[in-house]
Design a protein around this motif. Structure first.
Motif, short mmCIF file in Angstrom:
data_model
loop_
_atom_site.label_atom_id
_atom_site.label_comp_id
_atom_site.label_asym_id
_atom_site.label_seq_id
_atom_site.Cartn_x
_atom_site.Cartn_y
_atom_site.Cartn_z
N THR A 132 0.82 -1.21 0.00
CA THR A 132 0.00 0.00 0.00
C THR A 132 0.86 1.26 0.00
O THR A 132 1.77 1.40 0.79
N ILE A 136 -10.80 7.31 -2.51
CA ILE A 136 -10.04 6.05 -2.61
C ILE A 136 -10.36 5.35 -3.94
O ILE A 136 -9.48 4.73 -4.56
N TRP A 145 -7.61 4.04 -6.62
CA TRP A 145 -7.60 2.68 -7.19
C TRP A 145 -7.69 2.74 -8.71
O TRP A 145 -6.95 2.05 -9.41
N ILE A 150 -3.21 3.33 -8.12
CA ILE A 150 -2.44 3.56 -6.89
C ILE A 150 -2.94 2.62 -5.80
O ILE A 150 -4.15 2.40 -5.65
N LYS A 151 -1.99 2.06 -5.07
CA LYS A 151 -2.34 1.10 -4.02
C LYS A 151 -2.78 1.87 -2.78
O LYS A 151 -1.96 2.56 -2.17
N ALA A 152 -4.03 1.76 -2.43
CA ALA A 152 -4.57 2.59 -1.36
C ALA A 152 -5.44 1.80 -0.39
O ALA A 152 -6.09 0.83 -0.77
N GLU A 153 -5.43 2.24 0.86
CA GLU A 153 -6.27 1.64 1.89
C GLU A 153 -6.97 2.72 2.71
O GLU A 153 -6.53 3.87 2.75
N TYR A 156 -12.35 0.63 7.52
CA TYR A 156 -13.76 0.34 7.23
C TYR A 156 -14.65 0.81 8.38
O TYR A 156 -15.37 0.01 8.97
N LYS A 173 -3.40 -6.46 -4.58
CA LYS A 173 -2.39 -5.70 -3.85
C LYS A 173 -2.76 -4.21 -3.79
O LYS A 173 -2.47 -3.53 -2.82
N ARG A 174 -3.38 -3.72 -4.86
CA ARG A 174 -3.80 -2.33 -4.90
C ARG A 174 -4.80 -2.05 -3.77
O ARG A 174 -4.89 -0.93 -3.29
N PHE A 179 -16.51 -4.89 11.04
CA PHE A 179 -16.39 -3.51 10.57
C PHE A 179 -17.77 -2.88 10.45
O PHE A 179 -18.78 -3.56 10.61
N ILE A 227 -19.18 -1.69 4.11
CA ILE A 227 -18.00 -1.06 3.49
C ILE A 227 -17.11 -2.14 2.85
O ILE A 227 -16.77 -2.03 1.67
N GLU A 279 -13.09 -3.92 -11.08
CA GLU A 279 -11.76 -3.50 -11.56
C GLU A 279 -11.09 -4.62 -12.35
O GLU A 279 -10.50 -4.39 -13.41
#
Lengths: 507, 507
Positions: A377, A396, A400, A404-407, A410, B86-87, B183, B187, B198
């Motif tokens: 990430t 986000i 994506w 871009i690797k994003a987190e 939740y 991984k993204r 969570f 979400i 994706e």
């Protein structure tokens, strides 16, 4: 069951009445009915105790799960190994996890008893593959392939007594490279040794040496080349004395050998091999070993093994029982064993002992206290405000969609500190922060987790430069990254390399 | 046995005498002794006929080898899938190929009979894994992991009647992404649907639609939210009529539903989910399906499946029975089945039907007559002269050591035409040629296989520029590649992208 002890009397009565209900119509009996579970939350806890008194949760003997930490180390090492195989023009291939039992029998000598057999459930008798070489030979014979350079990375299974301390398991990964086909002598053999050297150098595990089994070399000379056993043993004296680099040259200078026509012929292939190894610049990595014994039964020529040498610089480390980290050899007879007419396809290949290498690398990281990130990430999407879930989700999704690797967390309303802690513990280098102020100005804030520095940008009203409204914030982040080079350097100095611009190139 | 027919009488006698010899001392009996094989070349052919009259070389029923052609397609698709996982911040993980049988029983309902059991060889009773979800749940319970976002790519095995035409086998690859943990509602569920979109968009397989099983949504509303069945069915009428994008909004506008407190509560989660899907920009990809049935027994909430739609632009293609290419859902009860105290860990996840995707992509390539390269070799080392093996070996080692993917023929004196044909048939875009003239001038020649254009350089006596002697030829090639842009364009126009400068960056 601490919960039950705390239940008031009325709750007990309600729970009991639920337990006494007949199963609902939709319940198949095979699985606990979900509607019942939903109705009585505690039922499952009670049932668990009733139904599984002796149930042990474990992996089968001699096997283990590979955690994300294991996987990161593996991925790096396998990438290096596979890219070397590809550099040498090898094709990828895979075979089923199991073979007909008769395909595997009579290939592994005494070790055949270590094969995992499948239960006879009607149909064919099957066994899990024991290595990748026999399935490769079966593939060549079955498809009448006469020439092939392939690599194969996959799991194999052996019912050995597991020595878990040394990193040996009953399920393990093999990485094989093989050259099948009739070629001029010793060229493919030399390439296999070159590949071993490239991989072991590339892995930076320290010094190594490849040892050739002298017994097999002698056998080749006596049986295939017809050398008198006493002449072979005179060569053996050399091997014992000098076992190193210039061995072959020295032998040719000995009149007892160089004036013996048989000896010269017997030494021919060996000379050729060392000539090629010299051109490859790896002759000093190869020596002979008098004790090395023939491994699996299918080898027909010289076998070799690569050993890691404990270097003085690693003296501080815990001593590792490393031993062999790669092995290979020639097996000219194996394919013929599958061919109905016995047609042979000569083969030479090597296998990288990746499991041992994984273990060594993991041990070294442990000694050095090195930590690895288990995710990749690049950016975390955070907010300091309540009721910002919608904005975070929108942002986000943009990240994506830009590759871009994003987190993000939740949670509807996470605390900012919780969000930043998450980044620190998982090693995410950058945070993009969006709050009321940012939304009003149409900007986003970027924060370096390591240096805690913040910059904001991407707005309509900043610096009279290229300004994009909020929905294009992602492109703005790239823009920012290019401009704020001093800030970027700070990030890099803290050993969290800035990844975002790289990401923009990758996708 | 054409060879035997040609044997002169004396050879027959010799062969017979060899066959009548007792086995040598070193022969274990388990494998044919290699020295005997070496002494009598034809013996193995005879033995093959004697020992294996009914031996069939094949892979087990319902399985197949993956050829280099298969592997290339797989690698590309798996790379795309894994990079998406991984993204989204997922960690990698792996579990053993087999589990304790009791770990898997009672998880798959009627399908349990399709599990591959291992033979009882003393010790534990084992079965091959049937999917990646149950091992994941076992892992979470065993390690008391309460939160985890992981992906897992691996083989699973099911003893189904193989429908090979549709690309269904008994051994197949699964690609799973799952989010475990408690969570805020919907979400993680929305993220799973985003990931599906994706991946399916990224694979460019054409239009797709994700269908949610209405039966499960209704079940959730009635059982978990306590909605009256008749109100749920009124919602069902909507689903049947409008099943598309703005469904939830329409329902909220219906006074029969919006004035019913129970109905509003029942619709809450669904509303929330569609709100998030809208922010993610994928709401139009999701619809309801009245016929979709619950799959495996462990699902507890909504399940969904992604279907490819046959687009008009692909009308020329052979019609493919594509169906579901991804599926997912919530399984909140599974981890609790492994926990001794029944502690639950809610989970939601998805599985990409990669085998079906591999099949679709392979079929399309076949229809279009597309060919794939099965190696990545960038340069071939050739010579027009005899006795140039040494120079070729030296040059190729330089290329390998510089990280360039290179091949040559394993022959002492190959013909130039044979070498060039090899490049054409395997798609190698460049040849470096070294002969007497080049060696004398200290240069090498580079040839584009497609355009047949040649340039030479890297010598001491050319253009008064940076000149390096022969051993540095590799660096010279990079130099050349940068300068000869017009030549490079020719290569690119022939659809053989010039790889060497890229290689120089990669390593």
């Amino acid at each position: 069951m601490p919960l039950l002890g705390l239940l008031p009397r009325r709750a007990w009565a309600s729970l009991l009445s639920q337990l006494l209900r007949p199963p609902c119509a939709s319940c198949t009996g095979a699985v606990r009915c979900q509607s019942q579970v939903a109705e009585a939350v505690l039922t499952s806890q009670l049932k668990a105790h009733q139904e599984k008194p002796n149930f042990i949760i474990k992996t089968p003997k001699g096997t283990r799960d590979l955690s994300p930490q294991h996987m990161v180390v593996r991925e790096k090492i396998l990438d290096l190994v596979i890219s070397c195989f590809k550099r040498h023009g090898a094709k990828g291939m895979d075979t089923p996890a199991f073979e007909l039992k008769e395909t595997l029998t009579e290939k592994y000598g005494e070790d055949s008893g270590l094969m995992y057999d499948l239960k006879d459930q009607g149909g064919e008798l099957l066994s899990l593959r024991y290595d990748l070489t026999v399935p490769f030979a079966r593939y060549l014979a079955m498809n009448k392939v006469k020439k092939m350079k392939r690599y194969h990375v996959g799991k194999v299974w052996r019912r050995e007594s597991p020595t878990i301390v040394q990193g040996r398991y009953r399920e393990f990964c093999q990485c094989d490279f093989d050259i099948a086909g009739q070629f001029d002598p010793m060229i493919p053999d030399a390439e296999c040794l070159k590949i071993m050297c490239e991989i072991l150098s590339g892995l930076q595990l320290g010094d190594f040496l490849i040892k050739m089994a002298w017994k097999d070399v002698r056998h080749e000379m006596v049986v295939k080349k017809g050398l008198a056993p006493e002449v072979a043993d005179r060569i053996g004296d050399y091997v014992q004395c000098h076992g190193g680099v210039s061995l072959v040259e020295q032998m040719f200078q000995d009149p007892r050998l160089s004036q013996n026509k048989q000896a010269l012929e017997g030494l021919g292939d060996l000379k050729l091999l060392f000539e090629y190894l010299t051109l490859f610049g790896i002759a000093d990595k190869i020596s002979f070993d008098l004790s090395l014994a023939r491994g699996l039964d299918y080898y027909t020529g010289v076998i070799y093994e690569a050993m890691l040498l404990q270097t003085p610089t690693q003296a501080g480390e815990e001593p590792l029982n490393v031993g062999s980290v790669a092995a290979g050899g020639r097996y000219d007879g194996l394919v013929g064993m599958f061919d109905p007419k016995g047609h042979k396809v000569p083969c030479v290949g090597l296998s990288i002992g990746v499991e041992r290498i994984f273990y060594i690398v993991e041990q070294r990281m442990k000694t050095k206290g090195e930590k690895v990130r288990t995710t990749e990430t690049q950016v975390f999407v955070a907010t300091p405000q309540k009721n910002f879930l919608q904005e975070r989700l929108k942002l986000i999704a943009e990240l994506w969609d830009s590759g871009i690797k994003a987190e993000m967390l939740y949670k509807n309303n996470p605390k900012l500190l919780t969000q930043l802690h998450y980044c620190e513990s998982t090693g995410i280098p950058l945070v993009v922060i969006i709050g009321e102020q940012e939304l009003k100005e149409g900007v986003i804030k970027i924060r370096s987790v390591a240096s805690r520095e913040e910059v904001s940008g991407g707005g309509r009203n900043r610096r009279d430069e290229v300004f994009l409204p909020f929905p294009d914030s992602v492109r703005n982040m790239h823009l920012l990254a290019e401009k704020l080079s001093s800030w970027l350097i700070v990030v890099e100095m803290n050993k969290h390399p800035f990844q975002m611009t790289i990401a923009a190139c990758e996708y």
